[in-house]
Design an enzyme around this catalytic site. Structure first.
Site, mmCIF file in Angstrom:
data_model
loop_
_atom_site.group_PDB
_atom_site.id
_atom_site.type_symbol
_atom_site.label_atom_id
_atom_site.label_comp_id
_atom_site.label_asym_id
_atom_site.label_seq_id
_atom_site.Cartn_x
_atom_site.Cartn_y
_atom_site.Cartn_z
ATOM 1 N N HIS A 50 0.807 -1.216 0.000
ATOM 2 C CA HIS A 50 0.000 0.000 0.000
ATOM 3 C C HIS A 50 0.846 1.276 0.000
ATOM 4 O O HIS A 50 0.274 2.365 -0.015
ATOM 5 C CB HIS A 50 -0.942 0.008 1.209
ATOM 6 C CG HIS A 50 -2.013 -1.039 1.134
ATOM 7 N ND1 HIS A 50 -2.986 -1.065 0.169
ATOM 8 C CD2 HIS A 50 -2.258 -2.122 1.919
ATOM 9 C CE1 HIS A 50 -3.785 -2.104 0.345
ATOM 10 N NE2 HIS A 50 -3.361 -2.768 1.400
ATOM 11 N N ARG A 75 7.126 -6.051 3.235
ATOM 12 C CA ARG A 75 5.867 -6.649 2.776
ATOM 13 C C ARG A 75 5.791 -6.498 1.267
ATOM 14 O O ARG A 75 5.713 -5.381 0.742
ATOM 15 C CB ARG A 75 4.650 -5.991 3.437
ATOM 16 C CG ARG A 75 3.344 -6.629 2.933
ATOM 17 C CD ARG A 75 2.142 -6.304 3.791
ATOM 18 N NE ARG A 75 1.706 -4.921 3.685
ATOM 19 C CZ ARG A 75 0.563 -4.467 4.205
ATOM 20 N NH1 ARG A 75 -0.234 -5.293 4.874
ATOM 21 N NH2 ARG A 75 0.235 -3.199 4.079
ATOM 22 N N ASP A 89 16.736 -10.224 -3.455
ATOM 23 C CA ASP A 89 18.024 -9.807 -4.017
ATOM 24 C C ASP A 89 18.460 -8.426 -3.528
ATOM 25 O O ASP A 89 19.642 -8.100 -3.563
ATOM 26 C CB ASP A 89 17.972 -9.826 -5.551
ATOM 27 C CG ASP A 89 18.146 -11.227 -6.126
ATOM 28 O OD1 ASP A 89 18.519 -12.138 -5.362
ATOM 29 O OD2 ASP A 89 17.907 -11.399 -7.339
ATOM 30 N N GLU A 154 -5.880 -12.372 6.365
ATOM 31 C CA GLU A 154 -6.671 -11.152 6.214
ATOM 32 C C GLU A 154 -8.087 -11.408 5.722
ATOM 33 O O GLU A 154 -8.742 -10.478 5.252
ATOM 34 C CB GLU A 154 -5.974 -10.196 5.240
ATOM 35 C CG GLU A 154 -4.551 -9.841 5.622
ATOM 36 C CD GLU A 154 -3.888 -8.926 4.619
ATOM 37 O OE1 GLU A 154 -4.125 -7.715 4.699
ATOM 38 O OE2 GLU A 154 -3.143 -9.429 3.755
ATOM 39 N N ASP A 180 -8.599 -5.689 6.597
ATOM 40 C CA ASP A 180 -9.116 -6.500 5.494
ATOM 41 C C ASP A 180 -9.978 -7.641 6.014
ATOM 42 O O ASP A 180 -10.940 -8.042 5.357
ATOM 43 C CB ASP A 180 -7.958 -7.048 4.655
ATOM 44 C CG ASP A 180 -7.418 -6.030 3.671
ATOM 45 O OD1 ASP A 180 -8.200 -5.533 2.844
ATOM 46 O OD2 ASP A 180 -6.220 -5.720 3.727
#
Length: 267
Positions: A50, A75, A89, A154, A180
């Site tokens: 988000h 996240r 990476d 969620e 959520d």
């Protein structure tokens, strides 16, 4: 260079004698990340789901946070092996995968963070910060030792599958997202509704019974206190954008008078 680059969030949780309190980094800026890293907070989370974060901004934030040795989770925006590969990476050692609703989806996340034959992560550590551009001896065969994986529950369906999700080998912990979850229960914006709280408690019990660590998002202090009392092992208590927004509003309210309530338009 030693294989273990930094202690993982899994290590921090195992060593903790109290719940670990963290915060979101949502602005996408290394400066804000460094300010928050020096705050004394237990852990940080760089949010690509988000927040306006890219692979480049994630790497820059990890680089500045490294000076403060604060466990930092990234996240990812979706449970996708290509995105997870790119984020790993950058040198991310702790990942949170959102919207995991089943054991199969959790298994896919585990596969994405592991090199073959245990997983599907593409090998490119010699070109990346993860293996310090080839300077970490034995990185590829032992990379899973340097990575911890959290998955996020969620939805109402995920609550029902919480025990199976937590039991997946390679999942180190579960983070519950009440916002959520409430929406999936037809209770949007009602994270404190008794039915939502009961669902969160079910996840707590299922994950703990599986021997895994469980956390929750709780930006409301009263809600955070309740979740800590209910047994949360870790908790995200705020975000950089939230602190900035509320702090700016408080500053304005302190010094700038509001218009009179009885004023009316004259045009």
């Amino acid at each position: 260079m030693p294989l273990r680059l930094e202690p993982t969030f899994r290590d921090a949780l195992a060593a903790a004698d109290r719940p670990l309190i963290g915060m979101w980094l949502s602005t996408g800026t290394a400066l804000n990340a460094e300010i928050c890293a020096g705050s004394g907070i237990d852990w940080l989370l760089i949010d690509m789901e988000h927040g306006p974060n890219t692979v480049v901004s994630v790497q820059q934030q990890l680089q500045v946070i490294a000076a403060y040795r604060v466990p930092t989770i990234v996240r990812v925006p979706v449970n996708d092996a290509v995105i997870i590969k790119q984020v790993l990476d950058t040198g991310a050692q702790n990942l949170l995968v959102p919207m995991v609703g089943s054991a199969a989806e959790a298994q896919a996340a585990v596969a994405a963070v592991r090199y073959p034959p245990e997983g599907v992560r593409g090998v490119g550590s010699g070109l990346a910060r993860s293996g310090r551009w080839g300077r970490v001896a034995g990185y590829v065969p032992n990379a899973s030792e340097t990575i911890s994986l959290l998955v996020q529950i969620e939805s109402a369906d995920a609550v029902d599958a919480a025990a199976d999700i937590a039991a997946v080998d390679g999942v180190d912990g579960v983070l519950v997202g009440p916002a959520d979850l409430a929406a999936s229960m037809d209770l949007p914006g009602q994270q404190s509704h008794p039915d939502v709280l009961a669902a969160v408690q079910r996840v707590f019990e299922a994950v703990t019974a599986a021997g895994k660590k469980v956390g929750v998002n709780a930006f409301d202090p009263a809600g955070a206190d309740a979740y800590l009392a209910a047994g949360a092992h870790f908790l995200s208590a705020s975000a950089d954008v939230t602190i900035l927004a509320r702090g700016a509003e408080a500053l304005a309210a302190r010094f700038i008078p509001t218009s009179g309530a009885d004023e009316t338009d004259t045009y």
